[in-house]
Design a protein around this motif. Structure first.
Motif: not given
Length: 411
Positions: A65-69, A138-146, A122-134
Motif C-alpha cells: 500500500v502507498t502511502p506506507a502502512d 489492513t494498513a493505516t496512514f495519516t496524511t500531513a497537514a498543509p 490531515g486525515t487518517r485512512y484505513t485501507v482494507a484489502v482482500t485478495t482472490q485467495g482469501g
C-alpha cells in the motif's frame, strides 16, 4: 544326485512365476508402480515440474500500500495505490476518519488499484484489502497537514436572491499562481442551463458570468472543490462545499446624464422615471454598465476615502447603493435643493436622487428607488462625459465583450 538336482529346477521356476512373482508385485507401492510404467527419462522430467507447480500454488500474495502502512505525515498530492504480487485483488476499501471513502479502479489484471482522487490532508485512512485467495490485509496512514492555506470568499451570499447582473465573484486570501488548477476546482452551473465562463481579473480574483444577463428566476450553484488544491507553491485550498443562490426579477435602470433622468425597467416594462443629478464637469460619473454591489439604508461618505481631500464628510447619506469599488454610488440626497434634480449635474461623481434626512420618508425618490432594488441589479450610465468604467472596478464585468471575457479564463 546330479540328475535329481537338475530335474527339480523347472518345478521351482514354475512356482515363482505363478505365486511368488504375483505376491512380490502386490507388495510394490502404487506410486512406484505408476512411475515404473514409464521410462527412466520420463521420471526425471515430471518430478521437478510437479514440485515447482506446488510451490507456485502455495505462494502467499504480498500486498503493498502507498502511502506506507504506519505513515504519520504522508503526502496528499498523489492517489492511494494498492499493488499485489503473486495474487489478484478481490476488494479494496479506503476510508477516512472524516467519514469519506476513496473510490478507485483496478487495472486489467486486478493486480493494482488506484484511487480516483488524492486523499485529503490531515486525515487518517484505513485501507482494507482482500485478495482472490482469501488473504486479508489492513494498513493505516495519516496524511500531513498543509503548511499554508488559502480561502475563496464568494459573492453573492448563499441562499440569497439577486438581480440579473450579479456575477459569481471569488476573492482569494492568497495570490494564485496555478490559475488553471484553481479554476478547474470551481464549478458554476445554472438552471435553466447556460454557458458560464470564468475570468481572472487578478491573481486573487476570479469572476463567473454567462454571455448575457441571467434569466429571471435562474437558480445558480457554486461548487468549491478547493481542498488540497495547490494554488501556489506550498499553499493549498481548504474548502469543499456547494452553495446555491437565486436570481429574482429583472430590473435594469438607465441613467442619462444629458437629460439627467433615470428610467427603471422591470421585466421589460418601464416602472419608474426619476430626475437625478450626476457628477459635475470636474468630477464626471463613470459611464458604462454597473451592478449594485452593496446597499446601505444610511452610511457615512467622506471625501478623503476617495482621494478628494476634505471636500465633504456626510455621516448619514440615505439609501446608498454602491456601483464601483472606487466610490461611485447611487444614493439619496437631502442637502441639495430639489431644483437640482433633473436640471444640474453637481455631485462628485455619484448619482443623486431627491431624499430626506433620516431615510424614513417613503414618498421621496431616493427611498422608492432603494426600496425597489436588489443587489445585482443593473444600472447603466450614459452621456456622462467620462470613459467607461473598468470591468474590475466593482462587479462590472459586463463591460467586456464575450470574447474578451472568455480570453481571461485559465481553462
Amino acid at each position: 544326485m546330479g540328475d535329481s538336482h537338475i530335474s527339480n529346477r523347472p518345478e521351482q521356476s514354475e512356482k515363482w512365476s505363478r505365486r511368488g512373482i504375483i505376491a512380490a508385485l502386490g507388495a510394490v507401492p502404487a506410486a512406484t508402480l505408476l512411475t515404473g510404467c514409464g521410462s527412466g527419462s520420463a521420471h526425471t522430467a515430471q518430478g521437478p515440474a510437479a514440485t515447482a507447480s506446488v510451490r507456485a500454488a502455495t505462494k502467499k500474495a504480498v500486498v503493498t500500500v502507498t502511502p506506507a502502512d504506519g505513515a504519520t505525515k504522508a503526502g496528499f498530492g498523489a492517489p492511494v495505490e494498492v499493488v499485489v504480487t503473486d495474487g489478484t485483488l478481490a476488494s479494496v476499501k479506503v476510508s477516512g476518519n472524516d467519514g469519506s471513502v476513496l473510490e478507485g479502479s483496478y487495472n486489467d489484471g486486478r493486480t493494482a488499484w488506484t484511487s480516483s482522487r488524492n486523499p485529503y490532508s490531515g486525515t487518517r485512512y484505513t485501507v482494507a484489502v482482500t485478495t482472490q485467495g482469501g488473504t486479508e490485509e489492513t494498513a493505516t496512514f495519516t496524511t500531513a497537514a498543509p503548511g499554508e492555506t488559502f480561502l475563496g470568499y464568494f459573492t453573492p451570499e448563499a441562499g440569497s436572491t439577486s438581480g440579473v447582473g450579479m456575477p459569481v465573484s471569488i476573492n482569494f486570501t492568497r495570490a494564485v499562481s496555478d490559475r488553471a488548477a484553481v479554476q478547474k476546482a470551481i464549478t458554476v452551473t445554472a438552471e435553466p442551463a447556460v454557458e458560464i465562463v470564468g475570468h481572472w481579473f487578478s491573481d486573487t480574483r476570479l469572476d463567473f458570468r454567462p454571455e448575457t444577463y441571467w434569466a429571471a428566476g435562474t437558480t445558480i450553484t457554486l461548487g468549491l472543490r478547493l481542498k488540497d488544491v495547490q494554488g501556489a507553491d506550498g499553499v493549498y485550498g481548504v474548502q469543499s462545499k456547494d452553495v446555491t443562490f437565486h436570481i429574482g426579477r429583472q430590473q435594469i435602470s438607465t441613467v442619462d446624464l444629458a437629460t439627467k433622468e433615470m428610467t427603471v425597467r422591470r421585466d421589460g416594462e418601464t416602472v419608474a422615471t426619476y430626475p437625478v443629478s450626476g457628477g459635475d464637469a470636474e468630477h464626471t460619473t463613470w459611464s458604462g454598465i454597473m451592478v449594485i454591489s452593496e446597499r446601505f439604508e444610511q452610511t457615512r461618505m467622506e471625501s478623503s476615502t476617495v482621494g478628494l481631500g476634505d471636500e465633504y464628510d456626510i455621516s448619514d447619506v440615505p439609501h446608498a447603493q454602491r456601483l464601483t469599488t472606487s466610490g461611485t454610488f447611487v444614493h439619496g440626497n437631502y442637502w441639495a435643493s430639489t431644483a437640482v434634480f433633473g436640471h444640474q449635474n453637481t455631485s462628485h461623481g455619484c448619482i443623486g436622487l431627491h431624499d430626506t434626512k433620516g431615510a424614513n420618508d417613503s414618498s421621496v425618490d431616493g427611498y422608492r428607488f432603494y426600496d425597489s432594488s436588489l443587489l445585482g441589479d443593473v444600472v447603466t450610465v450614459k452621456n456622462s462625459g467620462e470613459r467607461t468604467v473598468e470591468a474590475s472596478n466593482g462587479l462590472n464585468g459586463w463591460n467586456l465583450s464575450w470574447s474578451d471575457w472568455k480570453a481571461g479564463s485559465a481553462l
